[in-house]
Design an enzyme around this catalytic site. Structure first.
Site, PDB file in Angstrom:
ATOM      1  N   ASP A   8       0.825  -1.252   0.012  1.00  6.33           N
ATOM      2  CA  ASP A   8       0.032  -0.068  -0.093  1.00  6.33           C
ATOM      3  C   ASP A   8       0.861   1.246   0.027  1.00  6.33           C
ATOM      4  O   ASP A   8       1.988   1.091   0.240  1.00  6.33           O
ATOM      5  CB  ASP A   8      -0.823  -0.120   1.273  1.00  6.33           C
ATOM      6  CG  ASP A   8      -1.503   1.218   1.371  1.00  6.33           C
ATOM      7  OD1 ASP A   8      -2.491   1.855   0.391  1.00  6.33           O
ATOM      8  OD2 ASP A   8      -1.641   1.751   2.394  1.00  6.33           O
ATOM      9  N   ASP A  10      -0.118   5.176   1.069  1.00  4.76           N
ATOM     10  CA  ASP A  10      -0.292   6.058   2.252  1.00  4.76           C
ATOM     11  C   ASP A  10      -0.613   5.360   3.550  1.00  4.76           C
ATOM     12  O   ASP A  10      -1.487   4.719   3.484  1.00  4.76           O
ATOM     13  CB  ASP A  10      -1.688   6.932   1.668  1.00  4.76           C
ATOM     14  CG  ASP A  10      -1.520   7.932   0.511  1.00  4.76           C
ATOM     15  OD1 ASP A  10      -1.180   9.050   0.730  1.00  4.76           O
ATOM     16  OD2 ASP A  10      -1.409   7.265  -0.461  1.00  4.76           O
ATOM     17  N   ASP A 166      -1.218  -0.882   5.938  1.00  8.40           N
ATOM     18  CA  ASP A 166      -1.449  -0.320   7.435  1.00  8.40           C
ATOM     19  C   ASP A 166      -2.559  -0.402   8.042  1.00  8.40           C
ATOM     20  O   ASP A 166      -3.220   0.108   9.219  1.00  8.40           O
ATOM     21  CB  ASP A 166      -1.041   0.950   7.323  1.00  8.40           C
ATOM     22  CG  ASP A 166      -2.001   1.951   6.456  1.00  8.40           C
ATOM     23  OD1 ASP A 166      -2.448   2.857   7.059  1.00  8.40           O
ATOM     24  OD2 ASP A 166      -1.986   1.634   5.192  1.00  8.40           O
TER      25      ASP A 166
END
Length: 221
Positions: A8, A10, A166
Site C-alpha cells: 500500500d 499512504d 496499514d
C-alpha cells in the site's frame, strides 16, 4: 521460487496525512467553510480521494448539497496533484526496499490513491525505481477492498506473495485475495492490531526484510 511483495502507499510507505490535511483545508478556506483538524483528515484516509472529500463534506455540514462533493473534489484534486510538500517516507523504507531486492523480491504497489498523485509521489521519493507494477485508484473500475487491483499487481509480478499495508481496508483486501497480510502498525488504522487479520506485523521498516525472508524461507523448507 518467485518472491512477490506488494505495498500500500499512504500510511505504509509514506506518511501523506499532513499534505492531505493541508489540501483539504485550502479547499475549505476557498469556500469560506470551517477547517478540519489533522486527526479528522487522518481518519478520512484509506478509500481514495472521492471518499475523503465525501467525509469532509459531511464533517462541515454540506451532506445535503448535491453540488458540494463534485465542486470540492475538483478543487482538492488540483491541490493534490502537486509535488509532496509535507509528506515524508516512513523511516527505513528505502533501505528495506533495497534489502528486499537483494533477497530477490519482485515488488509492486496497490493503492487507492488516484493515478496522478500516486506517480508524482513515487517519482518524488524515488520509489518508482523499486516497484515493477502499480495499481492505483484509476487502474481498474474497482478499488480496494475489492481484491481485483491487488490480484492484478500480483499477476503482473508473476505470481502470489505478500501484501503489506496499514489499514482495515488493506487487511480486508488481502483476505479477499487469499494472500498473507503484513501489517505496518504505525500507519492509519483505526482498530487495535489484534482486530485486524494478519500473518505478520511490524512497527519499523528495518523489521520487514526479516519477515519476508522468514515467510519465503518457510515456504521453501
Amino acid at each position: 521460487m518467485l518472491k512477490s511483495v506488494v505495498f500500500d502507499l499512504d500510511g505504509t510507505l509514506i506518511d501523506s496525512a499532513p499534505d492531505l490535511h493541508r489540501a483539504a483545508n485550502v479547499v475549505l478556506r476557498s469556500e469560506g467553510l470551517p477547517e478540519i483538524t489533522f486527526d479528522q483528515a487522518r481518519s478520512f484516509i484509506g478509500k481514495g480521494a472521492s471518499v475523503l472529500i465525501e467525509r469532509v463534506v459531511e464533517s462541515v455540514g454540506l451532506a445535503d448539497d448535491p453540488e458540494a462533493h463534485p465542486r470540492l473534489l475538483g478543487k482538492f484534486m488540483r491541490e493534490y496533484e502537486r509535488d509532496p510538500a509535507l509528506t515524508v517516507l516512513y523511516p527505513g523504507v528505502i533501505d528495506a526496499l533495497a534489502r528486499l531486492e537483494l533477497l530477490g523480491c519482485a515488488m509492486g504497489l496497490c493503492t487507492n490513491k488516484p493515478e496522478a498523485p500516486t506517480h508524482i509521489a513515487l517519482k518524488h521519493f524515488g520509489l518508482d525505481r523499486h516497484l515493477r507494477a502499480v495499481a492505483s485508484a484509476d487502474t481498474l473500475p474497482v478499488r480496494k477492498p475489492d481484491p481485483a487491483p491487488l490480484i492484478k499487481v500480483m499477476h503482473d509480478l508473476g505470481g502470489p506473495g505478500l501484501y503489506v499495508g496499514d489499514s482495515e481496508v488493506d487487511a480486508e483486501t488481502a483476505e479477499r485475495a487469499g494472500l498473507p497480510f503484513v501489517l505496518f502498525t504505525e500507519g492509519y488504522r483505526k482498530s487495535p492490531v489484534e482486530d485486524l487479520p494478519h500473518a505478520y506485523a511490524f512497527d519499523h521498516w528495518d523489521q520487514l526484510p526479516g519477515i519476508v525472508a522468514q515467510h519465503f524461507g518457510a515456504l521453501e523448507a
